[in-house]
Design an enzyme around this catalytic site. Structure first.
Site, mmCIF file in Angstrom:
data_model
loop_
_atom_site.group_PDB
_atom_site.id
_atom_site.type_symbol
_atom_site.label_atom_id
_atom_site.label_comp_id
_atom_site.label_asym_id
_atom_site.label_seq_id
_atom_site.Cartn_x
_atom_site.Cartn_y
_atom_site.Cartn_z
ATOM 1 N N LYS A 1 -7.011 -5.422 13.394
ATOM 2 C CA LYS A 1 -5.881 -4.670 13.950
ATOM 3 C C LYS A 1 -5.370 -5.292 15.243
ATOM 4 C CE LYS A 1 -5.504 -1.802 10.632
ATOM 5 N NZ LYS A 1 -4.281 -1.766 9.810
ATOM 6 N N SER B 1 -3.488 -0.109 14.412
ATOM 7 C CA SER B 1 -4.359 1.002 14.793
ATOM 8 C C SER B 1 -4.774 0.861 16.250
ATOM 9 C CB SER B 1 -5.618 1.021 13.919
ATOM 10 O OG SER B 1 -6.592 1.910 14.448
ATOM 11 N N ASN C 1 1.600 -2.170 5.281
ATOM 12 C CA ASN C 1 0.774 -0.975 5.416
ATOM 13 C C ASN C 1 -0.603 -1.117 4.780
ATOM 14 O OD1 ASN C 1 0.338 2.120 5.680
ATOM 15 N ND2 ASN C 1 0.179 1.737 3.474
ATOM 16 N N ARG D 1 0.041 5.591 -1.742
ATOM 17 C CA ARG D 1 -0.842 6.681 -1.316
ATOM 18 C C ARG D 1 -0.992 6.665 0.206
ATOM 19 N NH1 ARG D 1 -6.862 5.067 -1.992
ATOM 20 N NH2 ARG D 1 -6.794 2.806 -2.107
ATOM 21 N N TYR E 1 -12.720 -4.231 11.460
ATOM 22 C CA TYR E 1 -11.455 -3.492 11.431
ATOM 23 C C TYR E 1 -10.707 -3.660 12.757
ATOM 24 C CZ TYR E 1 -8.255 0.402 10.457
ATOM 25 O OH TYR E 1 -7.136 1.169 10.244
ATOM 26 N N GLY F 1 0.838 -1.198 0.000
ATOM 27 C CA GLY F 1 0.000 0.000 0.000
ATOM 28 C C GLY F 1 0.870 1.244 0.000
ATOM 29 N N ILE G 1 -5.051 10.153 11.242
ATOM 30 C CA ILE G 1 -4.046 10.775 10.387
ATOM 31 C C ILE G 1 -4.748 11.402 9.190
ATOM 32 C CG2 ILE G 1 -1.900 10.433 9.113
ATOM 33 C CD1 ILE G 1 -1.695 9.879 12.131
ATOM 34 N N THR H 1 4.008 -1.398 -3.297
ATOM 35 C CA THR H 1 2.961 -2.203 -3.910
ATOM 36 C C THR H 1 1.607 -1.521 -3.781
ATOM 37 O OG1 THR H 1 2.125 -3.554 -2.058
ATOM 38 C CG2 THR H 1 4.268 -4.169 -2.987
ATOM 39 N N ALA I 1 -10.973 -6.065 14.959
ATOM 40 C CA ALA I 1 -10.495 -7.442 15.089
ATOM 41 C C ALA I 1 -9.233 -7.660 14.268
ATOM 42 C CB ALA I 1 -11.591 -8.417 14.656
#
Length: 247
Positions: free
Chosen positions: A161, A144, A92, A17, A157, A14, A190, A37, A159
């Protein structure tokens, strides 16, 4: 702190961006070769490449889906054949599909778990095999604080992280004797497109939870990743570095 990654290669999933782009560019500025990637956003990848033409020769952009183990294996075969070796892996890549659990689609649960958690497994397994032969390596996963505190509408999300942190701590113990460190960086809110799609009222609500009263910058996260990937952090492993403004 000055970071020098000359003669090192960093893989950043990732990496074209958002936070990933800032991480890729920070490694490039520190002298590293970077393999960034992406999964599907070709336009963003092309813009990233265009903006970093000054690093031509040290930047390689590859497209594949980290949620597919066969594609991850093929990627590492390409790395071995083309770049010979690498020293740093930054996990990432991530997705969000928010909904109250009672209303959540099974496909949205699976997509988030497959990408955010299984994707880290898919990248770490072949990476560790390579790094163990070198008896040196750095693995950093972007997690996170949601995995620690939970948020309504983000059970999938959260779970994924929390699972990243558990995987990191277990893996760190398996490879510590081989000179490989495995850590997490845990950014809070962020200022990237990852939260740009949130309603304004929700963004105001989130901002009110940050003691520093501002959203973080991707560059601030990138510097933490570089630290954990550097020789200066050689005695840090199995750790989670929070970059949250105090949440």
């Amino acid at each position: 702190m000055h970071f020098d990654f000359k003669n090192q290669t960093a893989i950043v999933t990732g990496g074209t961006r958002g936070i990933g782009r800032s991480v890729s560019e920070a490694f490039l500025d520190a002298g590293a070769k970077v393999i960034a990637t992406y999964q599907s956003n070709r336009q963003a990848a092309e813009q990233f490449q265009s903006a970093n033409q000054r690093h031509e020769g040290r930047l390689d952009v590859r497209q594949f889906d980290i949620a597919r183990y066969d594609e991850a294996e093929a990627f590492f075969k390409y790395v071995e054949e083309t770049h010979e070796k690498f020293e740093v892996l930054v996990n990432n890549s991530g997705v969000r599909r928010d909904a109250a659990l009672a209303m959540m689609k099974e496909s949205d649960w699976n997509l988030v778990i497959d990408t955010n958690l299984s994707g880290v497994f898919n990248m770490c397994k072949p990476a560790v095999r390579s790094l163990m032969r070198q008896r040196y390596g750095r693995i950093v996963t972007i997690t996170s604080p949601i995995g620690r505190i939970g948020f309504p509408g983000q059970a999938n999300y959260a779970a994924s992280k929390a699972g990243q942190v558990a995987l990191t701590r277990s893996l760190s113990k398996e490879v510590a004797s081989r000179g490989i460190t495995v850590n997490c960086v845990s950014p809070g809110f962020i200022d990237t497109e990852f939260i740009a799609d949130l309603p304004e009222e929700q963004k105001k609500l989130y901002l009110g939870q940050v003691p520093m009263k501002r959203f973080g910058k991707p560059e601030e996260v990138a510097q933490c990743v570089l630290f954990l990937a550097s020789p200066q952090a050689s005695y840090i492993t199995g750790a989670v570095l929070e970059v949250t403004g105090g949440i």
